[in-house]
Design a protein around this motif. Structure first.
Motif, PDB file in Angstrom:
ATOM      1  N   ALA A 104       0.812  -1.220   0.000  1.00 31.12           N
ATOM      2  CA  ALA A 104       0.000   0.000   0.000  1.00 31.12           C
ATOM      3  C   ALA A 104       0.841   1.264   0.000  1.00 31.12           C
ATOM      4  O   ALA A 104       0.390   2.318  -0.467  1.00 31.12           O
ATOM      5  CB  ALA A 104      -0.942  -0.002   1.206  1.00 31.12           C
ATOM      6  N   THR A 105       2.057   1.179   0.508  1.00 33.42           N
ATOM      7  CA  THR A 105       2.939   2.345   0.558  1.00 33.42           C
ATOM      8  C   THR A 105       4.180   2.155  -0.306  1.00 33.42           C
ATOM      9  O   THR A 105       5.172   2.865  -0.128  1.00 33.42           O
ATOM     10  CB  THR A 105       3.355   2.637   2.009  1.00 33.42           C
ATOM     11  N   ASN A 106       4.117   1.222  -1.233  1.00 27.45           N
ATOM     12  CA  ASN A 106       5.276   0.912  -2.077  1.00 27.45           C
ATOM     13  C   ASN A 106       5.019   1.372  -3.508  1.00 27.45           C
ATOM     14  O   ASN A 106       4.355   0.677  -4.278  1.00 27.45           O
ATOM     15  CB  ASN A 106       5.558  -0.589  -2.048  1.00 27.45           C
ATOM     16  N   PRO A 107       5.530   2.550  -3.900  1.00 31.96           N
ATOM     17  CA  PRO A 107       5.265   3.042  -5.261  1.00 31.96           C
ATOM     18  C   PRO A 107       5.915   2.181  -6.338  1.00 31.96           C
ATOM     19  O   PRO A 107       5.460   2.181  -7.486  1.00 31.96           O
ATOM     20  CB  PRO A 107       5.869   4.453  -5.237  1.00 31.96           C
ATOM     21  N   TYR A 108       6.961   1.447  -5.979  1.00 29.23           N
ATOM     22  CA  TYR A 108       7.652   0.624  -6.974  1.00 29.23           C
ATOM     23  C   TYR A 108       6.820  -0.603  -7.334  1.00 29.23           C
ATOM     24  O   TYR A 108       6.858  -1.076  -8.486  1.00 29.23           O
ATOM     25  CB  TYR A 108       9.026   0.236  -6.459  1.00 29.23           C
ATOM     26  N   ALA A 109       6.059  -1.140  -6.382  1.00 29.49           N
ATOM     27  CA  ALA A 109       5.167  -2.257  -6.687  1.00 29.49           C
ATOM     28  C   ALA A 109       4.068  -1.808  -7.643  1.00 29.49           C
ATOM     29  O   ALA A 109       3.724  -2.516  -8.598  1.00 29.49           O
ATOM     30  CB  ALA A 109       4.568  -2.810  -5.390  1.00 29.49           C
ATOM     31  N   ARG A 110       3.519  -0.623  -7.419  1.00 30.35           N
ATOM     32  CA  ARG A 110       2.469  -0.102  -8.296  1.00 30.35           C
ATOM     33  C   ARG A 110       3.010   0.184  -9.693  1.00 30.35           C
ATOM     34  O   ARG A 110       2.346  -0.081 -10.700  1.00 30.35           O
ATOM     35  CB  ARG A 110       1.866   1.163  -7.686  1.00 30.35           C
ATOM     36  N   ALA A 111       4.222   0.721  -9.743  1.00 23.81           N
ATOM     37  CA  ALA A 111       4.831   1.000 -11.048  1.00 23.81           C
ATOM     38  C   ALA A 111       5.084  -0.287 -11.821  1.00 23.81           C
ATOM     39  O   ALA A 111       4.874  -0.355 -13.034  1.00 23.81           O
ATOM     40  CB  ALA A 111       6.132   1.769 -10.850  1.00 23.81           C
ATOM     41  N   LEU A 112       5.540  -1.321 -11.122  1.00 24.15           N
ATOM     42  CA  LEU A 112       5.850  -2.584 -11.776  1.00 24.15           C
ATOM     43  C   LEU A 112       4.592  -3.270 -12.297  1.00 24.15           C
ATOM     44  O   LEU A 112       4.547  -3.707 -13.454  1.00 24.15           O
ATOM     45  CB  LEU A 112       6.582  -3.506 -10.794  1.00 24.15           C
ATOM     46  N   LEU A 113       3.572  -3.354 -11.457  1.00 22.10           N
ATOM     47  CA  LEU A 113       2.399  -4.160 -11.794  1.00 22.10           C
ATOM     48  C   LEU A 113       1.345  -3.407 -12.596  1.00 22.10           C
ATOM     49  O   LEU A 113       0.596  -4.024 -13.358  1.00 22.10           O
ATOM     50  CB  LEU A 113       1.779  -4.719 -10.517  1.00 22.10           C
ATOM     51  N   LEU A 114       1.262  -2.086 -12.418  1.00 20.13           N
ATOM     52  CA  LEU A 114       0.235  -1.312 -13.120  1.00 20.13           C
ATOM     53  C   LEU A 114       0.806  -0.258 -14.066  1.00 20.13           C
ATOM     54  O   LEU A 114       0.070   0.301 -14.876  1.00 20.13           O
ATOM     55  CB  LEU A 114      -0.683  -0.622 -12.103  1.00 20.13           C
ATOM     56  N   GLY A 115       2.082   0.033 -13.941  1.00 18.31           N
ATOM     57  CA  GLY A 115       2.668   1.082 -14.773  1.00 18.31           C
ATOM     58  C   GLY A 115       2.318   2.473 -14.307  1.00 18.31           C
ATOM     59  O   GLY A 115       2.508   3.444 -15.054  1.00 18.31           O
ATOM     60  N   GLU A 116       1.808   2.605 -13.085  1.00 16.46           N
ATOM     61  CA  GLU A 116       1.430   3.907 -12.536  1.00 16.46           C
ATOM     62  C   GLU A 116       2.592   4.465 -11.718  1.00 16.46           C
ATOM     63  O   GLU A 116       3.083   3.810 -10.810  1.00 16.46           O
ATOM     64  CB  GLU A 116       0.186   3.771 -11.660  1.00 16.46           C
ATOM     65  N   THR A 117       3.012   5.675 -12.050  1.00 18.73           N
ATOM     66  CA  THR A 117       4.140   6.289 -11.364  1.00 18.73           C
ATOM     67  C   THR A 117       3.779   7.700 -10.913  1.00 18.73           C
ATOM     68  O   THR A 117       2.992   8.394 -11.562  1.00 18.73           O
ATOM     69  CB  THR A 117       5.375   6.362 -12.277  1.00 18.73           C
ATOM     70  N   ASP A 118       4.356   8.100  -9.811  1.00 22.65           N
ATOM     71  CA  ASP A 118       4.195   9.459  -9.314  1.00 22.65           C
ATOM     72  C   ASP A 118       5.381  10.291  -9.783  1.00 22.65           C
ATOM     73  O   ASP A 118       6.520   9.796  -9.808  1.00 22.65           O
ATOM     74  CB  ASP A 118       4.144   9.482  -7.786  1.00 22.65           C
ATOM     75  N   ASP A 119       5.123  11.544 -10.139  1.00 24.68           N
ATOM     76  CA  ASP A 119       6.233  12.406 -10.517  1.00 24.68           C
ATOM     77  C   ASP A 119       7.036  12.777  -9.276  1.00 24.68           C
ATOM     78  O   ASP A 119       6.503  12.867  -8.169  1.00 24.68           O
ATOM     79  CB  ASP A 119       5.734  13.673 -11.207  1.00 24.68           C
TER      80      ASP A 119
END
Length: 226
Positions: A182-197
Motif C-alpha cells: 500500500a505504501t510501495n510506489p515501486y510495486a504499483r509501477a511494476l504491476l500497473l505502470g502507474e508512477t508518481d512524478d
C-alpha cells in the motif's frame, strides 16, 4: 561491441540509429543515498531519468552524469520542471503487462493485492492468486533469452543466470514479504505502470555531465565527493 559502448549507443536493442530515451523513470529508491550522505555535501549519481538527482538536490550539491546525451537532456528538463516522458524501458514493461490477463492477472486482482499492507497477507495472496502455474510458465517464457533478445542487445543478456525467470519470481516474493504494498510506489509501477512524478526542489543544485561515469570519477580529485 562491448557493454560500455552499447550504453553509449543509447539503445537497448541492436538497431543502428540515433540515441533514444531509455528510461522515463528510475526504479531505485533514492532514500538509500539520502540516508547514506550527510546533508550539504557534494554527491555523484547517474542522471538516467533524473529521479535520484531531484531527490538528492534538496539537501546536496549533485553531479549527475550520463553517457547518453538524450537521457542527460531529459533528466535536466525534468529537474528544471519538465514532465515525465515514456522511455524504451517503460514500453518494454508495458508490453509485458499486456500479457497479464492471459495468466489470470486481472486489474481488480492486482489492485486488491496492491492495497494490502500486511506482508504476511501479501505473501499468502501472492501464492494463492498470482504465482500460479499459468503465470510461472508464461513469465519464464517471457524472461527467456529467446524472447529478451527481441528487445535487448546480446551485451545486456550475456551475464544473465540460468532460469532467469524463476530467479526473478523468487525475488518478487521476497520483496512482497518485506515491504507493504500500500505504501510501495515501486510495486504499483511494476504491476500497473502507474508512477508518481518526483517532487522538485525550489532551487535544485545539479550539474549535468555528459560522459562515462567511471571515467569522470577517475578524472576528479580525491575528496571531490562525499
Amino acid at each position: 561491441m562491448s557493454l560500455e559502448t552499447q550504453w553509449h549507443a543509447g539503445r537497448l536493442g541492436t538497431a543502428i540509429g540515433s540515441h533514444r530515451l531509455l528510461f522515463g523513470h528510475m526504479y531505485e529508491d533514492a532514500e538509500i543515498e539520502r540516508e547514506a550522505f550527510r546533508s550539504g555535501g557534494r554527491v555523484f549519481c547517474i542522471a538516467s531519468a533524473g529521479c535520484t538527482a531531484m531527490r538528492l538536490s534538496a539537501h546536496h550539491e549533485v553531479v549527475a552524469c550520463d553517457i547518453n546525451p538524450v537521457q542527460l537532456a531529459y533528466a535536466e528538463r525534468r529537474v528544471r520542471g519538465g514532465g515525465a516522458e515514456v522511455g524504451d524501458a517503460e514500453r518494454a514493461m508495458a508490453f509485458a503487462r499486456a500479457f497479464m490477463p492471459l495468466v489470470g492477472w486481472r486489474a481488480g486482482v492486482i489492485r486488491s493485492f496492491l492495497a494490502l499492507s500486511n506482508v504476511t497477507e501479501q505473501v499468502e495472496f501472492w501464492r494463492a492468486h498470482l504465482d500460479t502455474r499459468r503465470f510461472r510458465a508464461g513469465f519464464d517464457a517471457l524472461m527467456s533469452p529467446a524472447i529478451l533478445r527481441v528487445v535487448y542487445a546480446p551485451q545486456f543478456l550475456s551475464f544473465l543466470p540460468a532460469r532467469f525467470g524463476a530467479l526473478l519470481r523468487r525475488r518478487l516474493e521476497r520483496g512482497f514479504a518485506r515491504a507493504a504494498n500500500a505504501t510501495n510506489p515501486y510495486a504499483r509501477a511494476l504491476l500497473l505502470g502507474e508512477t508518481d512524478d518526483e517532487p522538485r526542489p525550489k532551487m535544485p543544485c545539479v550539474q549535468f555531465v555528459l560522459g562515462d561515469a567511471a571515467a569522470y570519477l577517475e578524472s576528479c580529485a580525491a575528496g571531490s565527493f562525499d
